[in-house]
Scaffold this motif. Structure first.
Motif, PDB file in Angstrom:
ATOM      1  N   GLU A  35       0.817  -1.209   0.000  1.00  0.00           N
ATOM      2  CA  GLU A  35       0.000   0.000   0.000  1.00  0.00           C
ATOM      3  C   GLU A  35       0.850   1.258   0.000  1.00  0.00           C
ATOM      4  O   GLU A  35       0.609   2.175  -0.774  1.00  0.00           O
ATOM      5  CB  GLU A  35      -0.926  -0.013   1.230  1.00  0.00           C
ATOM      6  CG  GLU A  35      -2.116   0.909   1.116  1.00  0.00           C
ATOM      7  CD  GLU A  35      -3.105   0.470   0.040  1.00  0.00           C
ATOM      8  OE1 GLU A  35      -3.823   1.356  -0.470  1.00  0.00           O
ATOM      9  OE2 GLU A  35      -3.161  -0.736  -0.290  1.00  0.00           O
ATOM     10  N   PHE A  36       1.860   1.297   0.858  1.00  0.00           N
ATOM     11  CA  PHE A  36       2.743   2.462   0.927  1.00  0.00           C
ATOM     12  C   PHE A  36       3.785   2.439  -0.189  1.00  0.00           C
ATOM     13  O   PHE A  36       4.245   3.481  -0.647  1.00  0.00           O
ATOM     14  CB  PHE A  36       3.432   2.501   2.300  1.00  0.00           C
ATOM     15  CG  PHE A  36       4.274   3.723   2.525  1.00  0.00           C
ATOM     16  CD1 PHE A  36       3.689   4.972   2.658  1.00  0.00           C
ATOM     17  CD2 PHE A  36       5.651   3.624   2.603  1.00  0.00           C
ATOM     18  CE1 PHE A  36       4.462   6.102   2.869  1.00  0.00           C
ATOM     19  CE2 PHE A  36       6.435   4.740   2.812  1.00  0.00           C
ATOM     20  CZ  PHE A  36       5.837   5.996   2.954  1.00  0.00           C
ATOM     21  N   GLY A  37       4.148   1.244  -0.643  1.00  0.00           N
ATOM     22  CA  GLY A  37       5.084   1.116  -1.751  1.00  0.00           C
ATOM     23  C   GLY A  37       6.540   1.207  -1.371  1.00  0.00           C
ATOM     24  O   GLY A  37       7.380   1.552  -2.202  1.00  0.00           O
ATOM     25  N   ALA A  38       6.874   0.896  -0.111  1.00  0.00           N
ATOM     26  CA  ALA A  38       8.272   0.965   0.316  1.00  0.00           C
ATOM     27  C   ALA A  38       9.071  -0.193  -0.266  1.00  0.00           C
ATOM     28  O   ALA A  38       8.506  -1.201  -0.722  1.00  0.00           O
ATOM     29  CB  ALA A  38       8.351   0.939   1.847  1.00  0.00           C
ATOM     30  N   ILE A  39      10.391  -0.035  -0.266  1.00  0.00           N
ATOM     31  CA  ILE A  39      11.298  -1.098  -0.708  1.00  0.00           C
ATOM     32  C   ILE A  39      12.364  -1.311   0.359  1.00  0.00           C
ATOM     33  O   ILE A  39      12.647  -0.415   1.153  1.00  0.00           O
ATOM     34  CB  ILE A  39      11.972  -0.766  -2.057  1.00  0.00           C
ATOM     35  CG1 ILE A  39      12.805   0.525  -1.940  1.00  0.00           C
ATOM     36  CG2 ILE A  39      10.928  -0.632  -3.157  1.00  0.00           C
ATOM     37  CD1 ILE A  39      13.635   0.834  -3.185  1.00  0.00           C
ATOM     38  N   ALA A  40      12.949  -2.500   0.386  1.00  0.00           N
ATOM     39  CA  ALA A  40      14.056  -2.803   1.297  1.00  0.00           C
ATOM     40  C   ALA A  40      15.343  -2.894   0.487  1.00  0.00           C
ATOM     41  O   ALA A  40      15.365  -3.532  -0.571  1.00  0.00           O
ATOM     42  CB  ALA A  40      13.801  -4.118   2.029  1.00  0.00           C
ATOM     43  N   VAL A  41      16.394  -2.247   0.975  1.00  0.00           N
ATOM     44  CA  VAL A  41      17.676  -2.216   0.260  1.00  0.00           C
ATOM     45  C   VAL A  41      18.793  -2.605   1.225  1.00  0.00           C
ATOM     46  O   VAL A  41      18.839  -2.130   2.370  1.00  0.00           O
ATOM     47  CB  VAL A  41      17.952  -0.821  -0.337  1.00  0.00           C
ATOM     48  CG1 VAL A  41      19.304  -0.799  -1.045  1.00  0.00           C
ATOM     49  CG2 VAL A  41      16.833  -0.431  -1.298  1.00  0.00           C
ATOM     50  N   PHE A  42      19.704  -3.457   0.755  1.00  0.00           N
ATOM     51  CA  PHE A  42      20.863  -3.872   1.537  1.00  0.00           C
ATOM     52  C   PHE A  42      22.080  -3.049   1.102  1.00  0.00           C
ATOM     53  O   PHE A  42      22.455  -3.083  -0.073  1.00  0.00           O
ATOM     54  CB  PHE A  42      21.203  -5.344   1.297  1.00  0.00           C
ATOM     55  CG  PHE A  42      20.141  -6.320   1.724  1.00  0.00           C
ATOM     56  CD1 PHE A  42      20.192  -6.907   2.977  1.00  0.00           C
ATOM     57  CD2 PHE A  42      19.105  -6.660   0.866  1.00  0.00           C
ATOM     58  CE1 PHE A  42      19.232  -7.827   3.373  1.00  0.00           C
ATOM     59  CE2 PHE A  42      18.137  -7.569   1.242  1.00  0.00           C
ATOM     60  CZ  PHE A  42      18.193  -8.156   2.505  1.00  0.00           C
ATOM     61  N   PRO A  43      22.716  -2.311   2.019  1.00  0.00           N
ATOM     62  CA  PRO A  43      23.987  -1.674   1.668  1.00  0.00           C
ATOM     63  C   PRO A  43      25.125  -2.680   1.836  1.00  0.00           C
ATOM     64  O   PRO A  43      25.234  -3.327   2.874  1.00  0.00           O
ATOM     65  CB  PRO A  43      24.099  -0.530   2.677  1.00  0.00           C
ATOM     66  CG  PRO A  43      23.320  -0.992   3.864  1.00  0.00           C
ATOM     67  CD  PRO A  43      22.255  -1.920   3.357  1.00  0.00           C
ATOM     68  N   GLY A  44      25.931  -2.842   0.809  1.00  0.00           N
ATOM     69  CA  GLY A  44      27.038  -3.780   0.952  1.00  0.00           C
ATOM     70  C   GLY A  44      27.573  -4.274  -0.369  1.00  0.00           C
ATOM     71  O   GLY A  44      26.983  -4.046  -1.432  1.00  0.00           O
ATOM     72  N   ALA A  45      28.691  -4.950  -0.314  1.00  0.00           N
ATOM     73  CA  ALA A  45      29.346  -5.503  -1.495  1.00  0.00           C
ATOM     74  C   ALA A  45      28.949  -6.960  -1.664  1.00  0.00           C
ATOM     75  O   ALA A  45      28.065  -7.469  -0.983  1.00  0.00           O
ATOM     76  CB  ALA A  45      30.864  -5.352  -1.354  1.00  0.00           C
ATOM     77  N   ASP A  46      29.652  -7.659  -2.573  1.00  0.00           N
ATOM     78  CA  ASP A  46      29.290  -9.047  -2.860  1.00  0.00           C
ATOM     79  C   ASP A  46      30.092 -10.065  -2.053  1.00  0.00           C
ATOM     80  O   ASP A  46      30.019 -11.257  -2.319  1.00  0.00           O
ATOM     81  CB  ASP A  46      29.438  -9.337  -4.355  1.00  0.00           C
ATOM     82  CG  ASP A  46      30.834  -9.040  -4.862  1.00  0.00           C
ATOM     83  OD1 ASP A  46      31.712  -8.707  -4.035  1.00  0.00           O
ATOM     84  OD2 ASP A  46      31.055  -9.147  -6.080  1.00  0.00           O
ATOM     85  N   SER A  47      30.885  -9.589  -1.085  1.00  0.00           N
ATOM     86  CA  SER A  47      31.660 -10.508  -0.242  1.00  0.00           C
ATOM     87  C   SER A  47      31.862  -9.874   1.129  1.00  0.00           C
ATOM     88  O   SER A  47      31.770  -8.658   1.279  1.00  0.00           O
ATOM     89  CB  SER A  47      33.017 -10.814  -0.884  1.00  0.00           C
ATOM     90  OG  SER A  47      33.771  -9.622  -1.042  1.00  0.00           O
ATOM     91  N   PRO A  48      32.120 -10.695   2.156  1.00  0.00           N
ATOM     92  CA  PRO A  48      32.309 -10.163   3.507  1.00  0.00           C
ATOM     93  C   PRO A  48      33.510  -9.223   3.609  1.00  0.00           C
ATOM     94  O   PRO A  48      34.441  -9.281   2.819  1.00  0.00           O
ATOM     95  CB  PRO A  48      32.526 -11.423   4.347  1.00  0.00           C
ATOM     96  CG  PRO A  48      31.940 -12.534   3.548  1.00  0.00           C
ATOM     97  CD  PRO A  48      32.171 -12.162   2.123  1.00  0.00           C
ATOM     98  N   LYS A  49      33.440  -8.357   4.612  1.00  0.00           N
ATOM     99  CA  LYS A  49      34.577  -7.481   4.906  1.00  0.00           C
ATOM    100  C   LYS A  49      35.685  -8.313   5.551  1.00  0.00           C
ATOM    101  O   LYS A  49      35.510  -9.490   5.860  1.00  0.00           O
ATOM    102  CB  LYS A  49      34.150  -6.356   5.850  1.00  0.00           C
ATOM    103  CG  LYS A  49      33.075  -5.434   5.274  1.00  0.00           C
ATOM    104  CD  LYS A  49      32.684  -4.385   6.299  1.00  0.00           C
ATOM    105  CE  LYS A  49      31.578  -3.483   5.773  1.00  0.00           C
ATOM    106  NZ  LYS A  49      31.164  -2.485   6.795  1.00  0.00           N
ATOM    107  N   ASP A  50      36.813  -7.680   5.794  1.00  0.00           N
ATOM    108  CA  ASP A  50      37.939  -8.378   6.410  1.00  0.00           C
ATOM    109  C   ASP A  50      37.593  -8.944   7.777  1.00  0.00           C
ATOM    110  O   ASP A  50      38.155  -9.956   8.207  1.00  0.00           O
ATOM    111  CB  ASP A  50      39.139  -7.422   6.537  1.00  0.00           C
ATOM    112  CG  ASP A  50      39.731  -7.052   5.180  1.00  0.00           C
ATOM    113  OD1 ASP A  50      39.479  -7.803   4.219  1.00  0.00           O
ATOM    114  OD2 ASP A  50      40.411  -6.014   5.088  1.00  0.00           O
ATOM    115  N   ASP A  51      36.660  -8.269   8.469  1.00  0.00           N
ATOM    116  CA  ASP A  51      36.274  -8.757   9.797  1.00  0.00           C
ATOM    117  C   ASP A  51      35.190  -9.834   9.731  1.00  0.00           C
ATOM    118  O   ASP A  51      34.686 -10.291  10.768  1.00  0.00           O
ATOM    119  CB  ASP A  51      35.825  -7.597  10.679  1.00  0.00           C
ATOM    120  CG  ASP A  51      34.607  -6.860  10.123  1.00  0.00           C
ATOM    121  OD1 ASP A  51      34.063  -7.305   9.086  1.00  0.00           O
ATOM    122  OD2 ASP A  51      34.205  -5.844  10.708  1.00  0.00           O
TER     123      ASP A  51
END
Length: 395
Positions: free
Chosen positions: A318-334
């Motif tokens: 109804e509201f039309g929101a979207i979910a977005v993931f910030p990040g790259a395609d592989s884990p960070k060094d940690d």
């Protein structure tokens, strides 16, 4: 930011039970008017298919949690104070209700579809839930109309000789509804009205107020107490009524959801919010087992209790929101990966996402990176639901 989903409805329809079921908070519940006086704000969750498995990794959420590939993303749920007919005139808790209501982004109207509460929230039999749906829409429309009329008066009484645009005065008067002159102008023209309020009659003004309300305060109906035969009969009749085709109506049982979550916390059942099945994993009394089997029949027939579905339908459809993931395609060094998942407005661009993350990131925006396709995306690129995006910035 976290969007606010407002729970609205007349007293004693199970609204506080719905709130408690969604958030597992402990606000007062009761079958009498104005159990809720002040708005209660809690954390609920919306489900998003986690992107991590597509990259052969596991996510490490900062907020919410992830189970079996489903990310549970936190949102704010607001149990707004009880409403009675005449709220737009200040009756009941009207003024407080309208003020609290305006802090929310999308509404879930909780309606007792069993027909066992009258217009004042008192116990009765055979009440038509359509009356509840109509009265809330009317209260909101009259609220908007009152503010619209003030905007028209503002237009009429402007300084003599100044260039006037009705959409400017209406947008300023109705700014609390998070609208602007371009949207107001679009609504006026969509109704085939002239940009001159002197040509509008009473019906035109009511249509305009209603359309602005629909666009700025989207709403769905949660058909509560659907685990009763009377509610199911009313649901079938109302969803077949063309007068209610403009509404999304989600069948729900707040009681069933709360019971399942409580049993899950106690280790009696294995249940995930929104699921259409659950497993009994502990010894129960005959009475407890019988109660859970009744709930099992309901969630099987309706593909869940409806509480989770109502929240997600309101926010994403109804509201039309979207979910977005910030990040790259592989884990960070940690070892961390896809720590966040944010809910953004429909049509959000890569640059707007950068500003959402931090003003400095937006100010230094260079480009985005689509982790799935590996391609670079520009500032004006519109994001889609479940996109995984890395921002490159000078900051």
């Amino acid at each position: 930011m976290s969007y606010k989903i407002g729970l609205v409805g007349k007293p004693s329809v199970g609204k506080s039970t719905f709130f408690n079921a969604a958030t597992m908070n402990d606000v007062p519940e009761g079958a009498y008017p104005f159990t809720t006086i002040d708005p209660s704000v809690g954390e609920a969750y919306v489900r998003v298919d986690c992107a991590a498995p597509e990259f052969d990794h596991s996510c490490t959420p900062n907020h919410g949690y992830c189970e079996d590939g489903i990310r549970y993303v936190p949102v704010k749920l607001v149990d707004v104070a009880g409403l009675v007919p005449g709220a737009h005139e200040g009756k009941g808790l009207g003024n407080q209700f309208l003020s609290d209501l305006n802090e929310t982004d999308v509404l879930v109207h909780v309606v007792d579809f069993s027909g066992k509460t009258d217009m004042e929230g008192e116990q009765t039999e055979g009440h038509d839930p359509r009356d509840d749906i109509d009265f809330l829409e009317n209260e909101l429309d009259m609220w908007y109309l009152d503010i619209l009329e003030k905007g028209i008066e503002r237009y009429r009484t402007g300084y003599e000789g100044e260039e006037k645009e009705i959409e400017v005065d209406l947008a300023e008067q109705m700014s609390a509804f998070r609208t602007n002159k371009d949207e107001i102008k679009q609504v006026i023209l969509s109704l085939d009205l002239d940009l001159d309020p002197e040509t509008w009659d009473a019906e035109d003004r009511e249509r305009l107020a209603r359309e602005i309300r629909i666009r700025t305060k989207p709403m769905i109906v949660a058909a509560n107490k659907m685990d009763t035969p009377a509610a199911q009969e009313n649901f079938a009749e109302i969803t077949d009524d063309p007068d209610y085709d403009h509404l999304t109506i989600v069948p729900a049982s707040a009681h069933a959801e709360k019971a399942l979550k409580g049993a899950d916390e106690q280790g009696a059942v294995d249940y995930r919010p929104g699921a259409s099945e659950f497993e009994i994993v502990d010894d129960l009394s005959d009475e407890q087992a019988a109660g859970l089997e009744q709930i099992r029949s309901f969630v099987s027939d309706f593909s869940g209790t409806g509480v989770q579905q109502a929240i997600e339908t309101a926010l994403f459809e109804e509201f039309g929101a979207i979910a977005v993931f910030p990040g790259a395609d592989s884990p960070k060094d940690d070892g961390t990966f896809l720590q966040d998942c944010f809910v953004l407005p429909e049509g959000a661009t890569a640059e707007e996402f950068a500003y959402f993350l931090h003003t400095d990131i937006g100010d230094g925006f260079l480009h985005g990176h689509d982790a799935r396709s590996g391609r670079q995306i520009g500032a004006d690129h519109e994001l889609d639901h479940r996109d995984v995006v890395e921002i490159t910035t000078t900051n």
